[in-house]
Write a protein that holds these residues in place. Structure first.
Motif, PDB file in Angstrom:
ATOM      1  N   TRP A   1       0.847  -1.194   0.000  1.00 55.42           N
ATOM      2  CA  TRP A   1       0.000   0.000   0.000  1.00 55.42           C
ATOM      3  C   TRP A   1       0.881   1.243   0.000  1.00 55.42           C
ATOM      4  CZ3 TRP A   1      -5.185  -1.263  -0.078  1.00 55.42           C
ATOM      5  CH2 TRP A   1      -5.500  -2.579   0.318  1.00 55.42           C
ATOM      6  N   GLN A   2       0.821   2.012  -1.071  1.00 49.13           N
ATOM      7  CA  GLN A   2       1.570   3.261  -1.140  1.00 49.13           C
ATOM      8  C   GLN A   2       0.595   4.425  -1.040  1.00 49.13           C
ATOM      9  OE1 GLN A   2       5.009   4.048  -1.183  1.00 49.13           O
ATOM     10  NE2 GLN A   2       3.974   5.982  -0.703  1.00 49.13           N
ATOM     11  N   PHE A   3       0.552   5.052   0.135  1.00 46.20           N
ATOM     12  CA  PHE A   3      -0.345   6.171   0.369  1.00 46.20           C
ATOM     13  C   PHE A   3       0.298   7.462  -0.131  1.00 46.20           C
ATOM     14  CE2 PHE A   3      -1.532   2.996   3.498  1.00 46.20           C
ATOM     15  CZ  PHE A   3      -2.924   3.014   3.450  1.00 46.20           C
ATOM     16  N   ILE A   4      -0.529   8.324  -0.730  1.00 42.12           N
ATOM     17  CA  ILE A   4      -0.071   9.623  -1.195  1.00 42.12           C
ATOM     18  C   ILE A   4      -1.065  10.682  -0.734  1.00 42.12           C
ATOM     19  CG2 ILE A   4      -1.075   9.064  -3.469  1.00 42.12           C
ATOM     20  CD1 ILE A   4       0.796  11.140  -4.700  1.00 42.12           C
ATOM     21  N   GLY A   5      -0.558  11.700  -0.055  1.00 41.60           N
ATOM     22  CA  GLY A   5      -1.414  12.736   0.501  1.00 41.60           C
ATOM     23  C   GLY A   5      -1.450  13.985  -0.351  1.00 41.60           C
ATOM     24  N   PHE A   6      -2.651  14.453  -0.671  1.00 37.45           N
ATOM     25  CA  PHE A   6      -2.848  15.723  -1.358  1.00 37.45           C
ATOM     26  C   PHE A   6      -3.249  16.759  -0.311  1.00 37.45           C
ATOM     27  CE2 PHE A   6      -4.192  14.497  -5.994  1.00 37.45           C
ATOM     28  CZ  PHE A   6      -3.035  13.744  -6.136  1.00 37.45           C
ATOM     29  N   GLY A   7      -2.768  17.996  -0.460  1.00 37.78           N
ATOM     30  CA  GLY A   7      -3.301  19.074   0.357  1.00 37.78           C
ATOM     31  C   GLY A   7      -2.426  19.497   1.517  1.00 37.78           C
ATOM     32  N   TYR A   8      -3.038  20.267   2.439  1.00 40.07           N
ATOM     33  CA  TYR A   8      -2.329  20.918   3.532  1.00 40.07           C
ATOM     34  C   TYR A   8      -2.297  20.103   4.816  1.00 40.07           C
ATOM     35  CZ  TYR A   8      -2.793  25.094   0.612  1.00 40.07           C
ATOM     36  OH  TYR A   8      -2.731  25.999  -0.417  1.00 40.07           O
ATOM     37  N   ASP A   9      -2.989  18.990   4.870  1.00 46.97           N
ATOM     38  CA  ASP A   9      -3.052  18.190   6.095  1.00 46.97           C
ATOM     39  C   ASP A   9      -1.644  17.773   6.536  1.00 46.97           C
ATOM     40  OD1 ASP A   9      -5.436  16.539   7.624  1.00 46.97           O
ATOM     41  OD2 ASP A   9      -3.520  15.465   7.669  1.00 46.97           O
ATOM     42  N   GLU A  10      -1.442  17.636   7.848  1.00 49.33           N
ATOM     43  CA  GLU A  10      -0.149  17.170   8.361  1.00 49.33           C
ATOM     44  C   GLU A  10       0.000  15.651   8.240  1.00 49.33           C
ATOM     45  OE1 GLU A  10       0.429  18.569  12.323  1.00 49.33           O
ATOM     46  OE2 GLU A  10       0.394  20.687  11.746  1.00 49.33           O
ATOM     47  N   PHE A  11      -1.100  14.943   8.021  1.00 54.72           N
ATOM     48  CA  PHE A  11      -1.099  13.489   7.817  1.00 54.72           C
ATOM     49  C   PHE A  11      -0.399  12.746   8.961  1.00 54.72           C
ATOM     50  CE2 PHE A  11      -1.321  15.303   3.490  1.00 54.72           C
ATOM     51  CZ  PHE A  11      -2.529  14.757   3.088  1.00 54.72           C
ATOM     52  N   ARG A  12      -0.716  13.167  10.163  1.00 52.48           N
ATOM     53  CA  ARG A  12      -0.084  12.508  11.313  1.00 52.48           C
ATOM     54  C   ARG A  12      -0.460  11.029  11.385  1.00 52.48           C
ATOM     55  NH1 ARG A  12      -0.885  17.061  16.124  1.00 52.48           N
ATOM     56  NH2 ARG A  12       0.414  18.690  15.131  1.00 52.48           N
ATOM     57  N   PHE A  13      -1.712  10.717  11.074  1.00 53.00           N
ATOM     58  CA  PHE A  13      -2.122   9.322  11.151  1.00 53.00           C
ATOM     59  C   PHE A  13      -1.404   8.476  10.114  1.00 53.00           C
ATOM     60  CE2 PHE A  13      -4.822   5.846   9.592  1.00 53.00           C
ATOM     61  CZ  PHE A  13      -4.874   5.073  10.754  1.00 53.00           C
TER      62      PHE A  13
ATOM     63  N   ASP B   1       7.175  14.276 -12.666  1.00 52.98           N
ATOM     64  CA  ASP B   1       6.882  12.856 -12.820  1.00 52.98           C
ATOM     65  C   ASP B   1       7.989  12.009 -12.204  1.00 52.98           C
ATOM     66  OD1 ASP B   1       4.562  13.494 -14.283  1.00 52.98           O
ATOM     67  OD2 ASP B   1       5.725  13.667 -16.128  1.00 52.98           O
ATOM     68  N   GLU B   2       9.232  12.414 -12.429  1.00 51.78           N
ATOM     69  CA  GLU B   2      10.348  11.671 -11.854  1.00 51.78           C
ATOM     70  C   GLU B   2      10.284  11.681 -10.330  1.00 51.78           C
ATOM     71  OE1 GLU B   2      10.526  14.063 -14.076  1.00 51.78           O
ATOM     72  OE2 GLU B   2      11.295  13.089 -15.890  1.00 51.78           O
ATOM     73  N   GLY B   3       9.943  12.850  -9.768  1.00 53.41           N
ATOM     74  CA  GLY B   3       9.826  12.948  -8.320  1.00 53.41           C
ATOM     75  C   GLY B   3       8.713  12.077  -7.772  1.00 53.41           C
ATOM     76  N   LEU B   4       7.581  12.078  -8.460  1.00 55.19           N
ATOM     77  CA  LEU B   4       6.465  11.250  -8.006  1.00 55.19           C
ATOM     78  C   LEU B   4       6.824   9.777  -8.038  1.00 55.19           C
ATOM     79  CD1 LEU B   4       2.911  11.380  -7.891  1.00 55.19           C
ATOM     80  CD2 LEU B   4       3.608   9.695  -9.587  1.00 55.19           C
ATOM     81  N   TYR B   5       7.411   9.304  -9.135  1.00 55.45           N
ATOM     82  CA  TYR B   5       7.738   7.882  -9.232  1.00 55.45           C
ATOM     83  C   TYR B   5       8.792   7.475  -8.202  1.00 55.45           C
ATOM     84  CZ  TYR B   5       5.022   7.566 -13.544  1.00 55.45           C
ATOM     85  OH  TYR B   5       4.006   7.573 -14.464  1.00 55.45           O
ATOM     86  N   ASP B   6       9.770   8.340  -7.959  1.00 54.98           N
ATOM     87  CA  ASP B   6      10.766   8.014  -6.944  1.00 54.98           C
ATOM     88  C   ASP B   6      10.130   7.888  -5.568  1.00 54.98           C
ATOM     89  OD1 ASP B   6      12.886   7.829  -8.698  1.00 54.98           O
ATOM     90  OD2 ASP B   6      13.657   9.842  -8.288  1.00 54.98           O
ATOM     91  N   GLN B   7       9.145   8.752  -5.281  1.00 54.40           N
ATOM     92  CA  GLN B   7       8.440   8.664  -4.004  1.00 54.40           C
ATOM     93  C   GLN B   7       7.556   7.425  -3.938  1.00 54.40           C
ATOM     94  OE1 GLN B   7       8.912  10.659  -1.379  1.00 54.40           O
ATOM     95  NE2 GLN B   7       8.709  12.811  -1.900  1.00 54.40           N
ATOM     96  N   LEU B   8       6.842   7.147  -5.021  1.00 54.21           N
ATOM     97  CA  LEU B   8       5.963   5.973  -5.033  1.00 54.21           C
ATOM     98  C   LEU B   8       6.738   4.687  -4.803  1.00 54.21           C
ATOM     99  CD1 LEU B   8       3.454   6.501  -8.017  1.00 54.21           C
ATOM    100  CD2 LEU B   8       2.949   6.611  -5.580  1.00 54.21           C
ATOM    101  N   LEU B   9       7.939   4.610  -5.362  1.00 57.64           N
ATOM    102  CA  LEU B   9       8.700   3.362  -5.349  1.00 57.64           C
ATOM    103  C   LEU B   9       9.731   3.295  -4.235  1.00 57.64           C
ATOM    104  CD1 LEU B   9       9.195   3.130  -9.209  1.00 57.64           C
ATOM    105  CD2 LEU B   9       7.691   1.687  -7.814  1.00 57.64           C
ATOM    106  N   GLY B  10       9.745   4.286  -3.360  1.00 55.77           N
ATOM    107  CA  GLY B  10      10.783   4.362  -2.348  1.00 55.77           C
ATOM    108  C   GLY B  10      10.860   3.171  -1.407  1.00 55.77           C
ATOM    109  N   GLU B  11       9.689   2.636  -0.996  1.00 54.80           N
ATOM    110  CA  GLU B  11       9.680   1.543  -0.020  1.00 54.80           C
ATOM    111  C   GLU B  11       9.288   0.195  -0.619  1.00 54.80           C
ATOM    112  OE1 GLU B  11       8.035   2.313   3.874  1.00 54.80           O
ATOM    113  OE2 GLU B  11       7.977   4.464   3.459  1.00 54.80           O
ATOM    114  N   PHE B  12       8.906   0.197  -1.883  1.00 55.73           N
ATOM    115  CA  PHE B  12       8.471  -1.037  -2.532  1.00 55.73           C
ATOM    116  C   PHE B  12       9.565  -2.112  -2.565  1.00 55.73           C
ATOM    117  CE2 PHE B  12       7.238  -3.147  -6.751  1.00 55.73           C
ATOM    118  CZ  PHE B  12       6.274  -3.968  -6.169  1.00 55.73           C
ATOM    119  N   PRO B  13      10.819  -1.782  -2.912  1.00 57.42           N
ATOM    120  CA  PRO B  13      11.849  -2.826  -2.952  1.00 57.42           C
ATOM    121  C   PRO B  13      12.088  -3.478  -1.591  1.00 57.42           C
ATOM    122  CG  PRO B  13      12.576  -0.862  -4.131  1.00 57.42           C
ATOM    123  CD  PRO B  13      11.342  -0.484  -3.392  1.00 57.42           C
ATOM    124  N   GLN B  14      12.094  -2.660  -0.520  1.00 57.81           N
ATOM    125  CA  GLN B  14      12.305  -3.230   0.820  1.00 57.81           C
ATOM    126  C   GLN B  14      11.163  -4.150   1.207  1.00 57.81           C
ATOM    127  OE1 GLN B  14      12.692  -0.081  -0.105  1.00 57.81           O
ATOM    128  NE2 GLN B  14      14.372   0.937   0.998  1.00 57.81           N
TER     129      GLN B  14
END
Length: 269
Positions: free
Chosen positions: A195-207, A239-252
């Motif tokens: 599960w790769q969560f991505i947050g839009f907006g100003y929320d701090e996304f503490r949860f 796009d490069e930044g988004l994909y790097d973020q999306l895939l950051g934890e997938f290999p681990q």
């Protein structure tokens, strides 16, 4: 907290194989070839190439996965549908899926209080698709992650997929029921779903930040989730930044899930 899912909506789509599956290559290859993407969806070629670069950078080029997209329809999401941010994320996700899966189709779950609707985007049908679907679904409610997560789990288990699943889960705030969301995520850690969560907006996304750091093995058998915040202007992220973020934890996750027997079979990369 016991969660009763007996009344949850059922997903009404199935991932469809191509009518004439291509023979399996002797070496890892993209799910859909660049030539096919260029022929069927020329507008996605640049995104497809950017996703391929990021997959290679993270050493998961050639990995196969069933890709899902989950989209928040809570009331505060209106601006992101209106300005095209959600449509753009859908196109980025489809281009990633074309590298990871061979059917050129991404199941989409729209959620708010419950499941607002389900659909597919594909190489043959993605342009200007998200907003008409969104507009057809009526009232925008609260934010219940767990119903959308369970819908993905139900679909994946019914599909008979042998490859793991990669879920792009978009939201702009914390869930109405944090307990239910954590329960489903921890239970799902025994399934080959990341599960790769991505947050839009100003929320701090503490949860979501806390969800990303739930301890292993006290809470879940493996760390099966990642999170990053795309900010108040998601389309400004490259796009490069988004994909790097999306895939950051997938290999681990792939490494840990194989070690734990959650993902079976040898590495496909």
């Amino acid at each position: 907290m016991a969660i009763d899912y007996r009344k949850r909506p059922r997903i009404d789509y199935r991932k469809r194989p191509e009518s004439e599956p291509e023979p399996k290559p002797s070496a890892p290859a993209a799910g859909v070839s660049l030539e096919k993407v260029a022929a069927r969806a020329p507008g996605l070629v640049s995104l497809y190439k950017s996703a391929a670069v990021s997959l290679a950078k993270h050493r998961v080029g050639g990995q196969r996965a069933a890709v899902y997209l989950v989209l928040d329809r809570s009331g505060s999401m209106r601006p992101y549908y209106r300005d095209g941010s959600v449509q753009h994320l859908a196109e980025q996700t489809l281009a990633l899926a074309a590298n990871l899966d061979d059917d050129g189709v991404v199941p989409v779950v729209f959620f708010s209080t419950g499941i607002d609707g389900t659909a597919e985007i594909s190489l043959d049908g993605y342009r200007d698709r998200i907003n008409p679907l969104h507009d057809s679904m009526g009232h925008m409610g609260r934010t219940n992650y767990h119903v959308a997560m369970q819908a993905v789990i139900d679909h994946y288990q019914a599909s008979g997929a042998e490859d793991p699943a990669f879920v792009v889960f978009q939201t702009d705030g914390s869930p109405t029921s944090k307990t239910a969301a954590e329960h489903v995520l921890c239970t799902a850690a025994r399934l080959p779903i990341f599960w790769q969560f991505i947050g839009f907006g100003y929320d701090e996304f503490r949860f979501l930040r806390r969800l990303d750091e739930l301890p292993v093995p006290d809470k879940r058998v493996v760390d099966n989730a990642g999170f990053f915040a795309a900010g108040a202007s998601p389309k400004s992220l490259t796009d490069e930044g988004l994909y790097d973020q999306l895939l950051g934890e997938f290999p681990q996750w792939l490494t840990a899930a194989r070690s734990a027997g959650v993902v079976r079979g040898p590495s496909r990369v």
